[in-house]
Scaffold this motif. Structure first.
Motif, PDB file in Angstrom:
ATOM      1  N   MET A   1       0.878  -1.223  -0.121  1.00 46.81           N
ATOM      2  CA  MET A   1      -0.110   0.011  -0.010  1.00 46.81           C
ATOM      3  C   MET A   1       0.806   1.110  -0.126  1.00 46.81           C
ATOM      4  N   ILE A   2       0.637   2.415  -0.860  1.00 49.22           N
ATOM      5  CA  ILE A   2       1.269   3.548  -0.827  1.00 49.22           C
ATOM      6  C   ILE A   2       0.224   4.266   0.023  1.00 49.22           C
ATOM      7  N   LYS A   3       1.037   5.052   0.810  1.00 53.77           N
ATOM      8  CA  LYS A   3       0.215   6.043   1.810  1.00 53.77           C
ATOM      9  C   LYS A   3       0.810   7.439   1.682  1.00 53.77           C
ATOM     10  N   LEU A   4       0.245   8.565   1.599  1.00 53.60           N
ATOM     11  CA  LEU A   4       0.575   9.872   1.874  1.00 53.60           C
ATOM     12  C   LEU A   4       0.414  10.433   3.082  1.00 53.60           C
ATOM     13  N   TRP A   5       1.650  10.889   3.529  1.00 55.30           N
ATOM     14  CA  TRP A   5       1.507  11.164   5.058  1.00 55.30           C
ATOM     15  C   TRP A   5       1.914  12.718   5.362  1.00 55.30           C
ATOM     16  N   ASP A   6       0.975  13.460   6.337  1.00 54.21           N
ATOM     17  CA  ASP A   6       1.500  14.741   6.709  1.00 54.21           C
ATOM     18  C   ASP A   6       2.744  14.561   7.910  1.00 54.21           C
ATOM     19  N   ILE A   7       3.783  14.798   7.442  1.00 52.73           N
ATOM     20  CA  ILE A   7       5.146  14.452   8.335  1.00 52.73           C
ATOM     21  C   ILE A   7       5.060  15.419   9.582  1.00 52.73           C
ATOM     22  N   ASP A   8       4.661  16.871   9.267  1.00 57.35           N
ATOM     23  CA  ASP A   8       4.496  17.789  10.505  1.00 57.35           C
ATOM     24  C   ASP A   8       3.358  17.401  11.223  1.00 57.35           C
ATOM     25  N   LYS A  10       1.829  14.576  11.710  1.00 60.47           N
ATOM     26  CA  LYS A  10       2.227  13.279  12.069  1.00 60.47           C
ATOM     27  C   LYS A  10       0.653  12.440  11.768  1.00 60.47           C
ATOM     28  N   ARG A  11       0.142  12.708  10.476  1.00 63.35           N
ATOM     29  CA  ARG A  11      -1.131  11.939  10.205  1.00 63.35           C
ATOM     30  C   ARG A  11      -1.255  11.433   8.816  1.00 63.35           C
ATOM     31  N   LEU A  12      -1.809  10.515   8.440  1.00 68.67           N
ATOM     32  CA  LEU A  12      -2.163  10.061   7.233  1.00 68.67           C
ATOM     33  C   LEU A  12      -3.073  10.907   6.582  1.00 68.67           C
ATOM     34  N   ILE A  13      -2.764  11.190   5.355  1.00 67.19           N
ATOM     35  CA  ILE A  13      -3.679  12.006   4.609  1.00 67.19           C
ATOM     36  C   ILE A  13      -4.573  11.130   3.736  1.00 67.19           C
ATOM     37  N   ARG A  14      -4.240  10.148   3.169  1.00 71.96           N
ATOM     38  CA  ARG A  14      -4.846   9.147   2.390  1.00 71.96           C
ATOM     39  C   ARG A  14      -4.032   8.200   1.972  1.00 71.96           C
ATOM     40  N   ASP A  15      -4.624   6.785   1.680  1.00 71.11           N
ATOM     41  CA  ASP A  15      -4.152   5.860   0.883  1.00 71.11           C
ATOM     42  C   ASP A  15      -4.019   6.215  -0.544  1.00 71.11           C
ATOM     43  N   LEU A  16      -2.928   5.719  -1.295  1.00 67.55           N
ATOM     44  CA  LEU A  16      -2.752   6.245  -2.687  1.00 67.55           C
ATOM     45  C   LEU A  16      -3.028   5.063  -3.586  1.00 67.55           C
TER      46      LEU A  16
END
Length: 107
Positions: A1-8, A10-16
């Motif tokens: 699974m490819i995941k897009l994260w907001d590093i600052d 610290k939350r998952l934005i969405r699965d890509l």
């Protein structure tokens, strides 16, 4: 699974999206709207960041799984290194292979 994260944050934005086998690489494209992902399944997928939609799937065929992936600064070309030892240059605008550099064999 490819995941897009907001590093600052610290939350998952969405699965890509997924690859059929281990995902090995994910790169933002210069346009800031898409990403290129690759994996052991031998596929390189151009995905929309907004919702993960697969815009184009490039298949490496007999070149095998993708171990390394790089994109040109202008986003027009990509280069992939494969577990067979071959290197493929992709024309991302045309959706085609530009060159295949075969694996080096004995000297």
């Amino acid at each position: 699974m490819i995941k897009l994260w907001d590093i600052d944050g610290k939350r998952l934005i969405r699965d890509l999206g997924i690859h059929k086998d281990m995902a090995r690489s994910a790169l933002f494209m210069p346009d800031g709207k898409t990403a290129l992902t690759a994996g052991d399944d031998g596929e390189i997928v151009l995905r929309q960041l907004a919702d993960g939609t697969a815009l184009h799937v490039f298949s490496s065929g007999t070149n095998g799984g993708v171990r390394q992936l790089k994109v040109s600064r202008d986003g027009k070309l990509a280069v992939s290194g494969h577990d067979t030892g071959s290197v493929v240059v992709w024309d991302l605008e045309k959706g085609t292979v530009s060159h295949v550099l075969p694996a080096m064999t004995g000297r």
